[in-house]
Design an enzyme around this catalytic site. Structure first.
Site: not given
Length: 536
Positions: A324, A387, A443
Site C-alpha cells: 500500500s 484493487d 487490497h
C-alpha cells in the site's frame, strides 16, 4: 495472546490415508455441499489441534523459511482434487503430510546461484508467466516481512502506545512466532504526520501518550550468517508499513506532483517529481520528539550506510518492500539510495537494489520512472487486478495514455507513471475467496500472498504450491468463503491488551522498553559522514 477458533469439521478426514480415496468417492464428494473439506485438500498447517475453541499465547506463525516444497515442480505423485463446481486444483504430495529429508530436495545452493535473477537482474524476463517457483517463494517471504508491520503495529486508539510497535527490535521476529526467520532487526523507522494524508497515522485517545507526533512505519533488518550463506549474500532488507485504515486515504492521494529536490532529496533534474504526500512522509521531522527528530529518510540512510560499512567485505543486496502506502515509500527510498550513491562501493561497483511492491499506488511522473530505472533499481509490483489502489494517483493521466495525449498531460502536475514490472493476480481465480465487492478485501496483503501461492501463470489453474495456511486470509478481513469455517477478523489481542494489575483492576500495562525503540544514538554521526544537512 491471540484467540483462534477451530472446528471439528475443519480437520475431519474421511480416511486415515487421503491417498486411498478412489475417484468414485471424490466424484461423490462434489455433490455434498455441506460436507467438510478434507484437511489434505485445504492444506491447513495446524497441528495438535483441539476439537473446540482454544487459546494460544502466540499468534499463528507465518512460516518464512519452512517452505521446502516451494522449490519443487509438481511430481507424478501429486494429485489434483476437485471441490464442488470450482475445479480447485491443489498440490497434494506425500511430503504435505509427512516431513522427511527424502521427500523434499534441499534448496540450499539454488537460491545462492540464482538470487540476482530472482531480484530482477534481467527484469524478470520469462519468470512471471509461468511464474518461477523460487521467485514465488521469495515474493511470499518478503511479503510476510511486510505483513509483520501490520501484526506488530499498535493501532488501538484506546492504547497509550497507539502508533508504536508492540515489540522490541531484538525480539521482533521471535515475538511473532518466526523463530527461524534468519533476519535480525537493526533499526526501527519513524515518521511524523505533518502531512496531507492524515489517515495514514494512528493517534491515541490518551492525553499522556508515548508520542504526540510520531508513528512507527517500518524497520531495517539484515540476514544472519547462516541465512546469508543460504541466500548467497548478506541481505539488507528495508520494510515500510502501509495504512491500517480502510482506504480513506484514497481521497488524499489525488494530490499534485512535487520536485524531489523541493524536499532536499538528491536530484540532477528538476523535472523529476513524486506525489507530495509521499515526500512529506519520507522527509518530515519534529525536533520536539526523540522518535522523529530525524526524518524517516535520515534514519534510513544512516542505518543503510552503517550496515554497508559493517559488511564492506561481503556480497550485499538491498531489498526494499512494502504494501500500500508502504510500497510507495519503498519505491521512493530506493530512488533516494541510488541517487545519493549510497549503493556504490569504494571500487565503484553498485549493490543491487530491488523493490518488491505489493498493492502500490503510482509514485511519480515519467521522468521519475526513467531516472529510477536508469539508476538500475529493479521494481516488481504485485497487484490484484481488481484493487483500486494501484490505479491512483493519476487515475486519468497516466502511462496508459496515447503518446500525444500523454505529452499534453505531462504539462499538468497530476500525470503519473508506474515503474518496473507488474505481476498481475486475480482474486476471482481463487476458489477459496468470496465473490464480494469489498475494496478493502481486494487490497488486503494476506489475500495477495494467498493469490501468489496459487498463481502459476496466466490461464493456469489455481492450486496452492506450498499449502500456505488459507486461514491467514481472514486475519483482518472476511474474504474466505463461509463453508471453510474460518472466522473473519480472527487476529485479536487478548482482552484488547488489558491486564489485571496487583489490585485486580483491568488496565493498560506500562511498557518500559520504549528507549530500545529509539533511533541509534550515533545516527547524527553517520548523517554527517553522508554529507546530509541536519538542522540541529
Amino acid at each position: 495472546m491471540h484467540r483462534i477458533l477451530s472446528s471439528p469439521s475443519f480437520f475431519h478426514l474421511p480416511n486415515s490415508n487421503p491417498f486411498h480415496n478412489n475417484h468414485h468417492q471424490l466424484h461423490q464428494s462434489k455433490n455434498r455441499s455441506s460436507m467438510a473439506i478434507p484437511l489434505s485438500i485445504m492444506m491447513m498447517s495446524f497441528k495438535g489441534h483441539r476439537q473446540d475453541t482454544f487459546l494460544s499465547k502466540n499468534p499463528v506463525p507465518t512460516p518464512i523459511f519452512n517452505r521446502k516444497l516451494m522449490f519443487q515442480a509438481p511430481s507424478r505423485r501429486e494429485r489434483s482434487r476437485t471441490l464442488g463446481k470450482n475445479s480447485v486444483v491443489c498440490k497434494i504430495s506425500d511430503s504435505s503430510l509427512h516431513q522427511g529429508p527424502e521427500l523434499a530436495k534441499d534448496p540450499k545452493g539454488i537460491l545462492a546461484d540464482t538470487w540476482k535473477e530472482i531480484h530482477g537482474e534481467n527484469n524478470w524476463a520469462g519468470m512471471l508467466d509461468p511464474i518461477d517457483p523460487l521467485l514465488r517463494s521469495e515474493l511470499i517471504r518478503y511479503g510476510e516481512m511486510a505483513q509483520a508491520c501490520y501484526d506488530a503495529f499498535d493501532c488501538d486508539p484506546y492504547s497509550k502506545f497507539c502508533g508504536s510497535c508492540k515489540i522490541k527490535p531484538d525480539k521482533f521476529f521471535e515475538s511473532l512466532g518466526w523463530t527461524q526467520c534468519g533476519y535480525e532487526v537493526t533499526s526501527y523507522l519513524y515518521s511524523t504526520y505533518n502531512v496531507n494524508v492524515p489517515n495514514f497515522f494512528k493517534k491515541s485517545l490518551w492525553p499522556d501518550v508515548w508520542s504526540h507526533v510520531a508513528n512507527w512505519i517500518g524497520y531495517v533488518a539484515v540476514s544472519n550468517d547462516e541465512t546469508s550463506a543460504y541466500l548467497g549474500r548478506r541481505d539488507i532488507t528495508i520494510v515500510w508499513r502501509g495504512t491500517v485504515t480502510k482506504l480513506e486515504w484514497l481521497q488524499d492521494l489525488m494530490d499534485f506532483l512535487q520536485p524531489v529536490s523541493y524536499r532536499k532529496i538528491a536530484s540532477r533534474d528538476p523535472s523529476i517529481k513524486v506525489e507530495a504526500g509521499f515526500l512529506h512522509f519520507y522527509t518530515d521531522k519534529d525536533k520536539s520528539c526523540d522518535f522523529c527528530k530525524y526524518s524517516a529518510r535520515e534514519q534510513l540512510l544512516a542505518e543503510v550506510k552503517r550496515l554497508i560499512q559493517k559488511y564492506a567485505n561481503e556480497e550485499l543486496s538491498l531489498t526494499i518492500t512494502g504494501h500500500s502506502l508502504g510500497s510507495a515509500l519503498a519505491v521512493l527510498s530506493a530512488y533516494d539510495i541510488a541517487e545519493t550513491g549510497l549503493d556504490l562501493r569504494e571500487d565503484g561497483q553498485a549493490i543491487p537494489i530491488s523493490v518488491f511492491s505489493f498493492s502500490g499506488p503510482r509514485v511519480g511522473n515519467s521522468r521519475f520512472k526513467e531516472r529510477l530505472e536508469g539508476l538500475g533499481v529493479k521494481v516488481l509490483r504485485v497487484v490484484n487486478v481488481h484493487d483500486k489502489v494501484p490505479k491512483v494517483p493519476g487515475f486519468f493521466l497516466n502511462e496508459q495514455l496515447a503518446p500525444v495525449l500523454r505529452k499534453i498531460g505531462e504539462m499538468s502536475p497530476w500525470c503519473y507513471s508506474h515503474v518496473g514490472e507488474e505481476l498481475a493476480l486475480d482474486h476471482t481465480k481463487s476458489p477459496f475467496l468470496k465473490d464480494k465487492s469489498d475494496l478493502a478485501c481486494f487490497h488486503n496483503l494476506e489475500a495477495h500472498l494467498h493469490l501468489l501461492d496459487g498463481y502459476h501463470g496466466k490461464g493456469s489453474r489455481f492450486w496452492l504450491a506450498s499449502g500456505r495456511n488459507i486461514a491467514l486470509v481472514n486475519k483482518t478481513s472476511d474474504f474466505l468463503k463461509d463453508h471453510l469455517l474460518v472466522p473473519p477478523n480472527w487476529w485479536q489481542t487478548e482482552n484488547k491488551g488489558l491486564n489485571r494489575n496487583h489490585v485486580g483492576h483491568w488496565v493498560v500495562p506500562e511498557r518500559h522498553d520504549l528507549e530500545d525503540h529509539l533511533p541509534p544514538q550515533d545516527l547524527h554521526h553517520h548523517l554527517q559522514k553522508l554529507g546530509l544537512v541536519v538542522d540541529h
